[in-house]
Design a protein around this motif. Structure first.
Motif, short mmCIF file in Angstrom:
data_model
loop_
_atom_site.label_atom_id
_atom_site.label_comp_id
_atom_site.label_asym_id
_atom_site.label_seq_id
_atom_site.Cartn_x
_atom_site.Cartn_y
_atom_site.Cartn_z
N ASP A 66 0.72 -1.34 0.02
CA ASP A 66 -0.02 -0.11 0.00
C ASP A 66 0.94 1.16 0.02
O ASP A 66 1.96 1.39 0.71
N PRO A 67 0.58 2.26 -0.74
CA PRO A 67 1.14 3.40 -1.11
C PRO A 67 1.55 4.13 0.50
O PRO A 67 2.58 4.76 0.75
N ASP A 68 0.38 4.28 1.26
CA ASP A 68 0.51 4.98 2.62
C ASP A 68 1.55 4.05 3.65
O ASP A 68 2.32 4.91 4.21
N VAL A 69 1.43 2.71 3.54
CA VAL A 69 2.19 2.13 4.35
C VAL A 69 3.78 2.21 3.98
O VAL A 69 4.57 2.41 4.86
N THR A 70 4.06 2.05 2.53
CA THR A 70 5.28 2.30 2.10
C THR A 70 5.84 3.71 2.52
O THR A 70 6.84 3.89 3.01
N SER A 71 5.19 4.60 2.33
CA SER A 71 5.59 6.10 2.56
C SER A 71 5.90 6.04 4.01
O SER A 71 6.85 6.64 4.65
N ALA A 72 5.02 5.52 5.13
CA ALA A 72 5.18 5.50 6.37
C ALA A 72 6.33 4.93 6.72
O ALA A 72 7.32 5.11 7.80
N LEU A 73 6.73 3.65 6.19
CA LEU A 73 7.90 3.02 6.41
C LEU A 73 9.15 3.71 6.20
O LEU A 73 10.14 3.55 6.93
N VAL A 74 9.21 4.33 5.01
CA VAL A 74 10.47 4.82 4.18
C VAL A 74 10.61 6.19 5.09
O VAL A 74 11.92 6.44 5.59
N SER A 75 9.57 6.95 5.47
CA SER A 75 9.79 8.17 6.18
C SER A 75 10.36 7.87 7.26
O SER A 75 11.12 8.94 8.05
N GLY A 76 9.93 6.89 8.13
CA GLY A 76 10.59 6.83 9.73
C GLY A 76 11.80 5.91 9.59
O GLY A 76 12.44 5.45 10.67
N GLY A 77 12.47 5.38 8.30
CA GLY A 77 13.53 4.38 8.39
C GLY A 77 13.15 2.98 8.90
O GLY A 77 14.48 2.74 9.65
N ALA A 78 12.02 2.71 8.99
CA ALA A 78 11.92 1.64 9.98
C ALA A 78 12.74 0.41 9.59
O ALA A 78 13.07 0.20 8.65
N ALA A 79 12.70 -0.54 10.66
CA ALA A 79 13.47 -1.73 10.64
C ALA A 79 12.34 -2.80 11.07
O ALA A 79 11.67 -2.77 11.91
N VAL A 80 12.19 -3.91 10.01
CA VAL A 80 11.19 -4.90 10.07
C VAL A 80 12.02 -6.25 9.92
O VAL A 80 12.66 -6.38 9.17
N MET A 81 11.11 -6.87 10.83
CA MET A 81 11.52 -8.46 10.73
C MET A 81 10.24 -9.34 10.60
O MET A 81 9.11 -8.91 11.18
N VAL A 82 10.14 -10.51 10.07
CA VAL A 82 9.03 -11.38 9.90
C VAL A 82 9.15 -12.74 10.50
O VAL A 82 10.30 -13.20 10.38
N LEU A 83 8.26 -13.04 11.41
CA LEU A 83 8.52 -14.18 12.38
C LEU A 83 7.19 -15.26 12.00
O LEU A 83 6.31 -14.45 12.22
N HIS A 84 7.51 -16.48 11.79
CA HIS A 84 6.55 -17.29 12.06
C HIS A 84 6.38 -18.00 13.37
O HIS A 84 7.51 -18.31 13.96
N TRP A 85 5.20 -18.14 14.00
CA TRP A 85 5.10 -18.80 15.24
C TRP A 85 3.97 -19.79 15.23
O TRP A 85 3.22 -19.66 14.80
N SER A 86 4.28 -20.87 16.36
CA SER A 86 3.38 -21.83 16.48
C SER A 86 3.17 -22.35 18.01
O SER A 86 3.22 -21.56 18.91
N SER A 87 3.90 -23.46 18.13
CA SER A 87 3.84 -23.93 19.60
C SER A 87 5.31 -23.91 20.19
O SER A 87 5.97 -23.04 19.81
N VAL A 88 5.43 -24.78 20.89
CA VAL A 88 6.89 -24.68 21.86
C VAL A 88 8.03 -25.05 20.87
O VAL A 88 7.88 -25.90 20.31
N PHE A 89 9.08 -24.25 21.05
CA PHE A 89 10.08 -24.17 20.19
C PHE A 89 9.76 -24.19 18.72
O PHE A 89 10.79 -24.66 17.65
#
Length: 232
Positions: A66-89
């Motif tokens: 989304d252009p607004d999300v892109t603009s918000a991420l870039v203007s703040g120089g955000a750092a992003v990580m993606v994590l998958h989660w489920s059960s123990v370990f």
């Protein structure tokens, strides 16, 4: 004349050198400001079937595009990580920390997010274990003004450690926990209430997606809310 010309050239070079020396160094990409370090924590437990996982992954890619999300991420120089989660370990970093400093960075993140292979399947739901893993993940992040975890899920805890103590520990580590609760249409708000009561930190919030088809637009609104620096 020849000597005079050489002296003049030397003087010009010295003067130019002084001007260039007075100019500030251009900051490197690593030195630029980062408003928020953001972990996108995606539920891939057994309650998410293959089609629902695809909808969730596509929804993430669509929201990031989304252009607004892109603009918000870039203007703040955000750092992003993606994590998958489920059960123990079962907490898997699927996209390590990336800085969002130009639109191409967000475009690449959206593309890679849309192609993510599922890390776990047919397993329990242990949000307490995922929250317990967050402080160490943020310790590896670039220095940012805020630490935010964006947690998505469609079911309460049925495995692992209790959630509230881990939420308190995350808060003590300076982490804000927000959530997007995926509810079945017509089923009320049990997952939303679970996240509101036990998962989010006092400075966090929860938003509700009515089915995974509603995930992308809700995630878009959630990201825009998270990426705005609070005032007052």
């Amino acid at each position: 004349m020849h000597i005079t010309s050489r002296l003049a050239a030397i003087g010009t070079a010295v003067a130019c050198g002084a001007v260039f020396a007075a100019l500030p160094d251009r900051p490197s990409r690593a030195d630029t400001r980062c408003d928020v370090a953001l972990v996108l924590a995606i539920d891939v437990s057994g309650s998410i079937d293959t089609a629902e996982y695809r909808l969730q992954t596509d929804g993430l890619a669509l929201a990031l595009s989304d252009p607004d999300v892109t603009s918000a991420l870039v203007s703040g120089g955000a750092a992003v990580m993606v994590l998958h989660w489920s059960s123990v370990f079962q907490q898997q970093v699927v996209i390590p920390w990336r800085r969002m400093q130009e639109p191409g960075d967000v475009e690449a993140l959206a593309r890679d997010a849309g192609q993510l292979r599922r890390s776990f399947s047919r397993s329990d739901t242990a949000p307490g274990e995922m929250i317990a893993a967050l402080p160490a993940l943020f310790e590896s992040a670039p220095p940012c003004l805020r630490r935010v975890a964006d947690i998505s899920g469609d079911g309460p805890v049925n495995a692992g450690r209790p959630v509230p103590p881990e939420t308190r520990r995350a808060q003590q580590a300076g982490i804000t926990l927000n959530a997007i609760a995926i509810e079945d249409r017509g089923s009320g708000n049990p997952i939303t209430e679970f996240y509101r009561r036990y998962v989010i930190t006092p400075d966090g919030f929860v938003m509700t997606a009515r089915g995974l088809g509603d995930y992308a637009p809700v995630l878009r609104r959630k990201l825009l809310r998270e990426l705005v620096i609070p005032t007052g």
